[in-house]
Motif scaffolding. Sequence first.
Motif, PDB file in Angstrom:
ATOM      1  N   GLU A 238       2.912   6.594   3.423  1.00  0.00           N
ATOM      2  CA  GLU A 238       1.547   6.957   3.812  1.00  0.00           C
ATOM      3  C   GLU A 238       0.708   7.490   2.656  1.00  0.00           C
ATOM      4  O   GLU A 238      -0.519   7.622   2.772  1.00  0.00           O
ATOM      5  CB  GLU A 238       1.573   7.981   4.953  1.00  0.00           C
ATOM      6  N   THR A 239       1.336   7.797   1.501  1.00  0.00           N
ATOM      7  CA  THR A 239       0.586   8.342   0.369  1.00  0.00           C
ATOM      8  C   THR A 239      -0.172   7.268  -0.415  1.00  0.00           C
ATOM      9  O   THR A 239      -1.062   7.581  -1.200  1.00  0.00           O
ATOM     10  CB  THR A 239       1.522   9.092  -0.599  1.00  0.00           C
ATOM     11  N   ALA A 240       0.179   6.010  -0.245  1.00  0.00           N
ATOM     12  CA  ALA A 240      -0.462   4.933  -1.011  1.00  0.00           C
ATOM     13  C   ALA A 240      -1.842   4.611  -0.426  1.00  0.00           C
ATOM     14  O   ALA A 240      -2.133   4.878   0.741  1.00  0.00           O
ATOM     15  CB  ALA A 240       0.416   3.690  -1.005  1.00  0.00           C
ATOM     16  N   ARG A 241      -2.704   4.017  -1.249  1.00  0.00           N
ATOM     17  CA  ARG A 241      -4.083   3.718  -0.854  1.00  0.00           C
ATOM     18  C   ARG A 241      -4.204   2.262  -0.430  1.00  0.00           C
ATOM     19  O   ARG A 241      -3.835   1.346  -1.172  1.00  0.00           O
ATOM     20  CB  ARG A 241      -5.022   4.012  -2.013  1.00  0.00           C
ATOM     21  N   ALA A 242      -4.764   2.061   0.739  1.00  0.00           N
ATOM     22  CA  ALA A 242      -4.823   0.722   1.334  1.00  0.00           C
ATOM     23  C   ALA A 242      -5.595  -0.263   0.468  1.00  0.00           C
ATOM     24  O   ALA A 242      -5.202  -1.429   0.333  1.00  0.00           O
ATOM     25  CB  ALA A 242      -5.442   0.802   2.724  1.00  0.00           C
ATOM     26  N   ASN A 243      -6.712   0.167  -0.122  1.00  0.00           N
ATOM     27  CA  ASN A 243      -7.508  -0.755  -0.930  1.00  0.00           C
ATOM     28  C   ASN A 243      -6.748  -1.227  -2.169  1.00  0.00           C
ATOM     29  O   ASN A 243      -6.875  -2.386  -2.594  1.00  0.00           O
ATOM     30  CB  ASN A 243      -8.836  -0.107  -1.332  1.00  0.00           C
ATOM     31  N   GLU A 244      -5.929  -0.339  -2.754  1.00  0.00           N
ATOM     32  CA  GLU A 244      -5.159  -0.706  -3.939  1.00  0.00           C
ATOM     33  C   GLU A 244      -4.006  -1.637  -3.574  1.00  0.00           C
ATOM     34  O   GLU A 244      -3.708  -2.598  -4.299  1.00  0.00           O
ATOM     35  CB  GLU A 244      -4.649   0.553  -4.634  1.00  0.00           C
ATOM     36  N   ILE A 245      -3.372  -1.368  -2.447  1.00  0.00           N
ATOM     37  CA  ILE A 245      -2.301  -2.258  -1.977  1.00  0.00           C
ATOM     38  C   ILE A 245      -2.855  -3.651  -1.736  1.00  0.00           C
ATOM     39  O   ILE A 245      -2.278  -4.657  -2.164  1.00  0.00           O
ATOM     40  CB  ILE A 245      -1.657  -1.714  -0.685  1.00  0.00           C
ATOM     41  N   THR A 265       6.008  -1.094   4.706  1.00  0.00           N
ATOM     42  CA  THR A 265       5.497   0.272   4.749  1.00  0.00           C
ATOM     43  C   THR A 265       6.133   1.062   5.882  1.00  0.00           C
ATOM     44  O   THR A 265       6.658   0.483   6.841  1.00  0.00           O
ATOM     45  CB  THR A 265       3.966   0.279   4.904  1.00  0.00           C
ATOM     46  N   THR A 266       6.064   2.374   5.767  1.00  0.00           N
ATOM     47  CA  THR A 266       6.564   3.241   6.839  1.00  0.00           C
ATOM     48  C   THR A 266       5.419   3.751   7.716  1.00  0.00           C
ATOM     49  O   THR A 266       5.635   4.573   8.608  1.00  0.00           O
ATOM     50  CB  THR A 266       7.306   4.450   6.236  1.00  0.00           C
ATOM     51  N   SER A 267       4.213   3.265   7.500  1.00  0.00           N
ATOM     52  CA  SER A 267       3.038   3.767   8.218  1.00  0.00           C
ATOM     53  C   SER A 267       2.292   2.642   8.924  1.00  0.00           C
ATOM     54  O   SER A 267       1.748   1.743   8.270  1.00  0.00           O
ATOM     55  CB  SER A 267       2.094   4.478   7.231  1.00  0.00           C
ATOM     56  N   MET A 268       2.234   2.688  10.249  1.00  0.00           N
ATOM     57  CA  MET A 268       1.470   1.700  11.005  1.00  0.00           C
ATOM     58  C   MET A 268      -0.017   1.829  10.716  1.00  0.00           C
ATOM     59  O   MET A 268      -0.736   0.824  10.613  1.00  0.00           O
ATOM     60  CB  MET A 268       1.736   1.857  12.504  1.00  0.00           C
ATOM     61  N   LYS A 269      -0.492   3.049  10.544  1.00  0.00           N
ATOM     62  CA  LYS A 269      -1.900   3.268  10.216  1.00  0.00           C
ATOM     63  C   LYS A 269      -2.256   2.576   8.904  1.00  0.00           C
ATOM     64  O   LYS A 269      -3.280   1.890   8.790  1.00  0.00           O
ATOM     65  CB  LYS A 269      -2.185   4.773  10.131  1.00  0.00           C
TER      66      LYS A 269
END
Length: 422
Positions: A238-245, A265-269
């Motif tokens: 959850e610490t990673a940034r969606a736009n960068e991924i 990922t471990t985060s559904m959000k």
Amino acid sequence: MKITRITDKKVSLRRTIEAGTEEQRKIVQSIISTVREKGDAALFSYTETFDKVSLSSLKVTEDEFSAAYKELDNEMIEIIREAAANIRSFHEKQKRESWISYNDEGTMLGQKITALDAVGVYVPGGTAAYPSSVLMNVIPAQVAGVKRIVITSPPNGQGTLPAGVLVAANELGIAEIYKVGGAQAIAALAYGTESIEPVDKIMGPGNIFVALAKREVFGMVAIDMIAGPSEIVVLSDETARANEIAADLLSQAEHDKNSSSILVTTSMKQAEEVKAEVEKQVAVLPRVEIAKASIEAFGHIYVADDLETAIAVVNELAPEHLEVLTENPLALLNEIKHAGAIFLGRYSSEPIGDYFAGPNHVLPTNGTARFSSPLNVDDFVKKSSIISYSEKAFQNNYAKITKLARLEGLEAHARALEERLK
């Protein structure tokens, strides 16, 4: 991109590597046969047919090198030089030395490292320029000690090669460059023509005809690999940034419609945010059609319940490129068993490895990272075993060896030792 929640750790990105049609194989076999028979004449003819340009000479001239330097600005030339220095520094650390050991009986055993005599590097052509392919294939060969390195690449409509390719080659001191591409270039490198002397190993990527040609000549020469489409897997929490991924996933999707871009990922959000970001960013890419087709066919997001499951999935995927975008990526390094290149942390985006950091960007694809390594100095050397038995060692061991020989039914092997007792 489809989002899937997983718990069983059984996921695969292995795709059938395009083996070519029977018609394509016959075309390649015909081209190779014609080049072997007609030499340079065949190369000129195929260049006119496939590349739509009539050449008077195959070899790149000094004037063409000079023109290339005028086409690139000084900043770009310096960037190529710095990238080359980084790549060379990394590969220098891979060098092996010959070794010899002795035991109490006076036996000498060892291993002799010898560089290959000649290597051919195929650099793709078309609308794109690939100076990075020159740097990544040539530099480890030079570090290994290969004396003759030849580059072939298909010419453009003006009968020249891209300035970036020529400058990169010239910066590395490669003067033997030929304007020929496709299966005919592979045939020339394997069997030789009037202008091009044959080599011992052929490196570099290409289209399906190049891949099929490399398969056909394998055995006459060595080849690097038959690479599949590019792949990236991003492992995140959850610490990673969606736009960068999303941007990193698209960096591979723009290569080819068969490229694979996967997030674990471990985060559904985060999964939902990345999916939205990919759809947003892909729409404004210059290569939107290619990237979109890739994402639709081979893009996927997997949501794991925990990092342990996520890492197991990554190891099952065994990707070409793996980015680890978690709170503490270094802590996970020992758990990662299968990946061609591992990029740790937010500032280690995959293109850094493609161009500049130093490690080689020629990597195993299609799950072969389970048993294969990146291109390295060892790919350009061969090893010879050294055996020197003393008389004492011979007397102590000949009887054991003759018994082993006779166990296998090889009497002449046994007698070869016994003759020395007479």
